[in-house]
Design an enzyme around this catalytic site. Structure first.
Site, PDB file in Angstrom:
ATOM      1  CG  HIS A 296      -1.925  -0.998   1.393  1.00  0.00           C
ATOM      2  ND1 HIS A 296      -1.674  -2.186   1.749  1.00  0.00           N
ATOM      3  CD2 HIS A 296      -3.027  -1.404   0.666  1.00  0.00           C
ATOM      4  CE1 HIS A 296      -2.638  -3.319   1.630  1.00  0.00           C
ATOM      5  NE2 HIS A 296      -3.632  -2.379   0.945  1.00  0.00           N
TER       6      HIS A 296
ATOM      7  CD  GLU B 261       1.528  -1.844   3.624  1.00  0.00           C
ATOM      8  OE1 GLU B 261       0.956  -2.608   2.779  1.00  0.00           O
ATOM      9  OE2 GLU B 261       1.861  -0.741   2.986  1.00  0.00           O
TER      10      GLU B 261
ATOM     11  NE  ARG C 254     -17.816  20.336  11.186  1.00  0.00           N
ATOM     12  CZ  ARG C 254     -16.622  19.690  11.749  1.00  0.00           C
ATOM     13  NH1 ARG C 254     -16.316  18.717  12.067  1.00  0.00           N
ATOM     14  NH2 ARG C 254     -15.683  20.570  12.250  1.00  0.00           N
TER      15      ARG C 254
ATOM     16  NE  ARG D 216     -18.371  21.630  15.595  1.00  0.00           N
ATOM     17  CZ  ARG D 216     -18.872  20.475  15.588  1.00  0.00           C
ATOM     18  NH1 ARG D 216     -18.126  19.517  15.497  1.00  0.00           N
ATOM     19  NH2 ARG D 216     -20.282  20.163  15.845  1.00  0.00           N
TER      20      ARG D 216
HETATM   21  N1  URA Z   1     -10.624  17.409  11.471  1.00  0.00           N
HETATM   22  C1  URA Z   1     -11.890  16.918  12.004  1.00  0.00           C
HETATM   23  O1  URA Z   1     -11.893  15.557  11.917  1.00  0.00           O
HETATM   24  N2  URA Z   1     -12.684  17.782  12.674  1.00  0.00           N
HETATM   25  C2  URA Z   1     -12.524  19.140  12.518  1.00  0.00           C
HETATM   26  O2  URA Z   1     -13.486  19.744  13.082  1.00  0.00           O
HETATM   27  C3  URA Z   1     -11.476  19.757  12.059  1.00  0.00           C
HETATM   28  C4  URA Z   1     -10.297  18.950  11.548  1.00  0.00           C
END
Ligand code: URA
Length: 267
Positions: A16, A89, A177, A232
């Site tokens: 891979h 790997e 989200r 967030r």
């Molecule tokens: N990467 C993620 O998985 N989530 C985010 O909010 C930002 C980067």
């Protein structure tokens, strides 16, 4: 119990990642970004005498030289399965220390865009790690690597935090989200951000738990440092590139310092 270690022959090209042990020129430390496009700039920012090693699927590899130490920079792609294949790997080629260099979304108010988070552990919201150890088994960083990262971050005076990542197999529902195609988040994840926040977890990303559990299962060392590109507590969106640029510059200094510490004779 000592486990069997099935190393690849020096000239055996791993299926891979598309490179062989001879290509590593003795490197036993690997820096692992997710994005293949970030490998070259990362290798060049981290050290000198950078050379392209190979590119196959999501795995792009460059060698760099940090203070006289050959270090591999190899992308893992996004999410658990591709991390799992890459780690396996690289271990077969003799890599013993792996440090994720990624991006993340913070869930804590006091952590800002552009800051760095060193994850000492991760919530296993991934599927890949369950193929290596039952869910009851913790996803914990190598103490040696985490100590080196923290000391380097302290010395370089970067804006950093230490905490538990929530490593999710998905960018949208698993990270609660709602700005997705349908806006639907299954009941299992509704309210989960607040729960992780209340438990003191620091951030969401998609790779660290897989890396930590597999590293433990294989008997190698792993750590992780991520730059905050989403906040967030304020928004579901990814921040303008300036946040990544600030974190990138700081993470480079942290990794450089950590590599020097990890390779110092007598430490
Ligand atoms: N990467 C993620 O998985 N989530 C985010 O909010 C930002 C980067």
């Amino acid at each position: 119990m000592s486990k069997q270690k099935n190393y690849a022959a020096p000239d055996e090209v791993l299926y891979h990642v598309g490179i062989c042990k001879n290509d590593l020129q003795g490197a036993t430390i690997a820096i692992l970004p997710g994005d293949p496009g970030r490998v070259e700039p990362m290798a060049k920012a981290l050290g000198t005498d950078c050379t392209f090693v190979g590119a196959h699927r999501e795995y792009t590899s460059w060698l760099t030289n940090i203070n006289g130490v050959k270090v591999l920079v190899c992308s893992t792609g996004m999410g658990g399965p591709s991390v799992g294949i890459g780690v396996e790997e690289l271990a077969r080629m003799g890599v013993t220390h792996m440090i994720r260099f990624g991006t993340t979304g913070t869930i804590q108010e006091e952590i800002n865009l552009g800051d760095c988070i060193i994850n000492n552990a991760a919530v296993r919201l991934d599927g890949t790690s369950t193929h290596f150890a039952p869910l009851e088994f913790p996803a914990v960083a190598s103490f040696e690597i985490t100590s080196a990262l923290v000391k380097a971050a302290q010395e370089t005076k970067t804006d950093f935090h230490i905490g538990i990542s929530v490593s999710s197999d998905t960018f949208w529902p698993g990270q609660e989200r709602y700005d997705s195609f349908t806006g639907y988040v299954p009941r299992r994840f509704q309210g989960s951000l607040k729960e992780w926040q209340a438990l003191g977890a620091t951030n969401y990303e998609m790779e660290t738990s897989t890396l930590y559990v597999i590293a433990q299962a294989l008997g190698i060392h792993a750590g992780s440092v991520c730059g905050v590109i989403a906040k967030r507590t304020e928004s579901e969106s990814i921040a303008p590139k300036s946040a990544y640029d600030k974190a990138f510059a700081d993470m480079i200094k942290i990794i450089q310092g950590a590599v020097v510490k990890l390779t110092k004779v007598g430490k």
